[in-house]
Design an enzyme around this catalytic site. Sequence first.
Site, PDB file in Angstrom:
ATOM      1  N   LYS A   1      33.790  43.038  38.606  1.00 17.37           N
ATOM      2  CA  LYS A   1      33.363  44.436  38.530  1.00 17.37           C
ATOM      3  C   LYS A   1      34.519  45.384  38.213  1.00 17.37           C
ATOM      4  O   LYS A   1      34.612  46.487  38.733  1.00 17.37           O
ATOM      5  CB  LYS A   1      32.651  44.855  39.821  1.00 17.37           C
ATOM      6  CG  LYS A   1      31.500  43.956  40.246  1.00 17.37           C
ATOM      7  CD  LYS A   1      30.529  43.679  39.101  1.00 17.37           C
ATOM      8  CE  LYS A   1      29.752  44.914  38.683  1.00 17.37           C
ATOM      9  NZ  LYS A   1      28.805  44.614  37.562  1.00 17.37           N
TER      10      LYS A   1
ATOM     11  N   HIS B   1      37.128  35.024  36.251  1.00 16.01           N
ATOM     12  CA  HIS B   1      37.542  35.794  37.426  1.00 16.01           C
ATOM     13  C   HIS B   1      38.483  34.976  38.305  1.00 16.01           C
ATOM     14  O   HIS B   1      38.932  35.472  39.345  1.00 16.01           O
ATOM     15  CB  HIS B   1      36.328  36.182  38.281  1.00 16.01           C
ATOM     16  CG  HIS B   1      35.374  37.134  37.623  1.00 16.01           C
ATOM     17  ND1 HIS B   1      35.781  38.205  36.870  1.00 16.01           N
ATOM     18  CD2 HIS B   1      34.013  37.175  37.634  1.00 16.01           C
ATOM     19  CE1 HIS B   1      34.711  38.871  36.447  1.00 16.01           C
ATOM     20  NE2 HIS B   1      33.636  38.257  36.887  1.00 16.01           N
TER      21      HIS B   1
ATOM     22  N   SER C   1      31.174  48.610  43.737  1.00 13.90           N
ATOM     23  CA  SER C   1      30.421  47.996  42.645  1.00 13.90           C
ATOM     24  C   SER C   1      30.035  46.559  42.990  1.00 13.90           C
ATOM     25  O   SER C   1      28.911  46.121  42.710  1.00 13.90           O
ATOM     26  CB  SER C   1      31.247  48.036  41.357  1.00 13.90           C
ATOM     27  OG  SER C   1      30.488  47.602  40.256  1.00 13.90           O
TER      28      SER C   1
END
Length: 297
Positions: free
Chosen positions: A44, A105, A135
Amino acid sequence: METITWFHKESGFTLDYATSTEIIDAMKTFEVRDDDVWIVTYPKSGTTWMQEMVSAVSADGDLESISKKSLDDRIPFIDCIFPFDIRPRFQELEEAASPRFIKTHFPHQLIPQGVLTKNPKVIYVARNPKDVMVSCFHFYNAFVRNAPKVKWDEFFQHFITNNVPWGSWFDHNLYWWNRRHESHVMFVTFEEMKQDLVKVVSDVSKFLGKDLDKETIERIADHCSFGKMKKNPQANKSQNLMKDTVNGDTGNTVQFMRKGKVGDWKNQLTVAQNEIFNNLYKDKLQETDLNFDKFVL
């Protein structure tokens, strides 16, 4: 504090339910190529935004051509296996022609070692941690995975204790911040993208060895504006958020891209939580020059 059952522990990290032991093991031997382009982010932080930008730049601004292929196929997410995947993305990437564009990620401890030891291009996108936390909270609650939705106060505690997918925001960001001066690494922030998207598109173009004219760069920036990205079904992948792994369509209409604002954390954190996080932030970053102060404090 309630256990979030859609996360799991693996190799000392809390990971997404879709990051299996098979994937972690595969990353240990995944062959990285020098002409790879890796988009590395904490969740995010503007990942999809940068994916679309890199796609458009690598296609020399041919927006029609990239619209014919999903973003997930243009720049596969190597970390997870989802119910809608035909087979693991890492297997597809092993067979893909060069140059490959890859999203991850993974913290540096779990990423394929060639990303750290070879010279593939790495674009790292960072975002201030308070907005990331908020988020992530809304994003994870958009999934219905046979688990109760987590409450904000619980998620806040999970985040500040690194008990969220892909671990500590601080460790994740600081590793690549400390390597930002290497010629094959580009470190850019979500906030810079919000402030001057044309400049970031130009910088990405140069980093990828493209010589795009001003008109093309401006056209890509317009295409990648948040308003247009949110309307782009290839980028705002809400259809994948509406599937439960067991029960199918959940009726969930939450979109992949939510607000895309800087400072939205002010609408979520309590005064006490803000003080707790500020103390953590100062402690973790006091001996570094990574600075999100004007967006955080």
